[in-house]
Design an enzyme around this catalytic site. Structure first.
Site, PDB file in Angstrom:
ATOM      1  N   GLU A 198      30.382  -9.231 149.913  1.00 20.93           N
ATOM      2  CA  GLU A 198      30.898 -10.520 149.451  1.00 20.93           C
ATOM      3  C   GLU A 198      32.378 -10.473 149.078  1.00 20.93           C
ATOM      4  O   GLU A 198      33.141 -11.358 149.442  1.00 20.93           O
ATOM      5  CB  GLU A 198      30.055 -11.023 148.274  1.00 20.93           C
ATOM      6  N   ARG A 215      29.102 -19.357 150.278  1.00 19.52           N
ATOM      7  CA  ARG A 215      30.139 -18.367 149.952  1.00 19.52           C
ATOM      8  C   ARG A 215      31.250 -18.369 151.003  1.00 19.52           C
ATOM      9  O   ARG A 215      31.790 -17.322 151.361  1.00 19.52           O
ATOM     10  CB  ARG A 215      29.537 -16.958 149.823  1.00 19.52           C
ATOM     11  N   SER A 239      28.360 -10.109 142.240  1.00 21.89           N
ATOM     12  CA  SER A 239      27.408  -9.909 143.334  1.00 21.89           C
ATOM     13  C   SER A 239      28.138  -9.279 144.515  1.00 21.89           C
ATOM     14  O   SER A 239      29.058  -9.887 145.065  1.00 21.89           O
ATOM     15  CB  SER A 239      26.788 -11.243 143.746  1.00 21.89           C
TER      16      SER A 239
END
Length: 343
Positions: A339, A167, A243
């Site tokens: 995130e 990520r 997410s």
């Protein structure tokens, strides 16, 4: 070049998938590279604060007003070149990601099927190095074409220069100033399918049995869409940013220490380390369905926070986030990292 249209006091609620209320003092949608350059000429001349906004699926507006210029690139177009071993595909930043995946499948280009139904734009995919079901987009990115406001020129970063991680990419760090114009992919024809997740493998095999002769990549994409729809809310119906927390990566010693105290802990090997399942930890602590004001933890997937009432404020959301982070830290001794990008 067509004239740039700069809007004033643009409502951003429809331009971020969590649907947090915010207003941009100025807003522009460049549709060509020349227009992107003209926008940054304006930014430099007027010394404007600015933000480049893609599909809004990975952005959270903490402030009710963005005091500057939102640049929303709307460059479109996909080019395909076939060669003996595979395909080269260049996709403009403004293309919808899921539509791009479906386009590739329609052309017999496989590899991205596991990344079906991920919200956002093509231009955003390298920033976050989007991934799902054992596949990361970095596997296919040959290079990324960008506009560099500092040198007022178009530059190209190789996949290696993008420094992709979990990520993560260089676009979140020292190359954050670059404006992504186009993502250039390479797909090999002989790449095996990725079916490492048992739930995915079983459902795909069942569908293959029931639909003899149907393209396997298409079946995988369809199954991924079904699974995501069952587990994750549609941002068009229930505001969310996908997410919400990264799965923490801890050392082997740290993992075994936590596992000893909590044998039920769900984790996966990640090189020499372990990746802990953030959603499982949040669920284990009883947060599934918990709310603060209009913000809630999704009742089916604890890793997803939602705008349950449709009018959640940033205060609601970040109060809920703080509660979750504090409890996870207290019980498991790990810090949950958000995130999405907080503006």
């Amino acid at each position: 070049m067509s004239q740039l249209v700069i809007e004033k006091d643009k409502n951003l609620k429809a331009l971020n998938t969590f649907r947090l209320p915010s207003v941009a003092r100025q807003y522009v949608e460049p549709t060509t590279i020349d227009q992107v350059q003209a926008v940054f000429d304006l930014i430099q001349k007027q010394n404007l604060n600015y933000l480049v906004l893609g599909g809004g699926s990975n952005v959270l507006f903490k402030s009710s007003v963005f005091d500057g210029l939102i640049v929303h690139p709307a460059l479109m177009g996909i080019d395909v070149e076939e060669f003996t071993e595979g395909f080269r595909v260049s996709a403009s930043a403004g293309e919808n990601w899921h539509n791009f995946v479906q386009f590739c499948l329609s052309q017999g280009i496989v590899g991205l099927e596991n990344l079906s139904l991920i919200p956002g734009s093509v231009g955003a995919c390298p920033v976050q190095n989007i991934g799902a079901y054992g596949v990361e987009v970095a596997e296919f990115i040959e290079s990324v074409t960008c506009f560099d406001p500092q040198s007022n020129s178009v530059v190209q970063l190789t996949g290696e220069e993008c420094r992709f991680g979990y990520r993560d990419s260089v676009f979140k760090r020292n190359k954050a100033h670059l404006v992504i114009l186009k993502v250039n992919f390479v797909f090999n024809k002989d790449r095996p399918f990725s079916l490492d997740y048992s739930d995915l493998e079983h459902r795909v095999e069942r569908e293959l049995t029931q639909n003899e002769g149907k393209d396997k990549a298409r079946i995988i994409s369809d199954v991924i869409c079904q699974i995501r729809s069952e587990k994750l809310p549609d941002p068009a119906e229930l505001g969310n940013a996908g997410s919400f927390f990264k799965n923490p990566i801890v050392t082997s010693d740290k993992f075994h220490s936590i596992k000893e105290k909590c044998p039920e802990l769900v984790a996966f090997p990640y090189g020499d380390d372990y990746k802990l399942a953030a959603g499982w930890m949040i669920d284990f602590l009883g947060f599934k369905g918990a709310s603060v004001g209009g913000a809630s933890v999704h009742e089916k997937q604890a890793l997803v926070l939602v705008n349950k009432t449709g009018d959640a404020s940033s205060g609601d959301l970040f109060a809920l986030v703080s509660l979750i982070q504090a409890k996870v830290s207290s019980v498991f001794g790990v810090e949950l990292e958000i995130e999405p990008k907080v503006i």
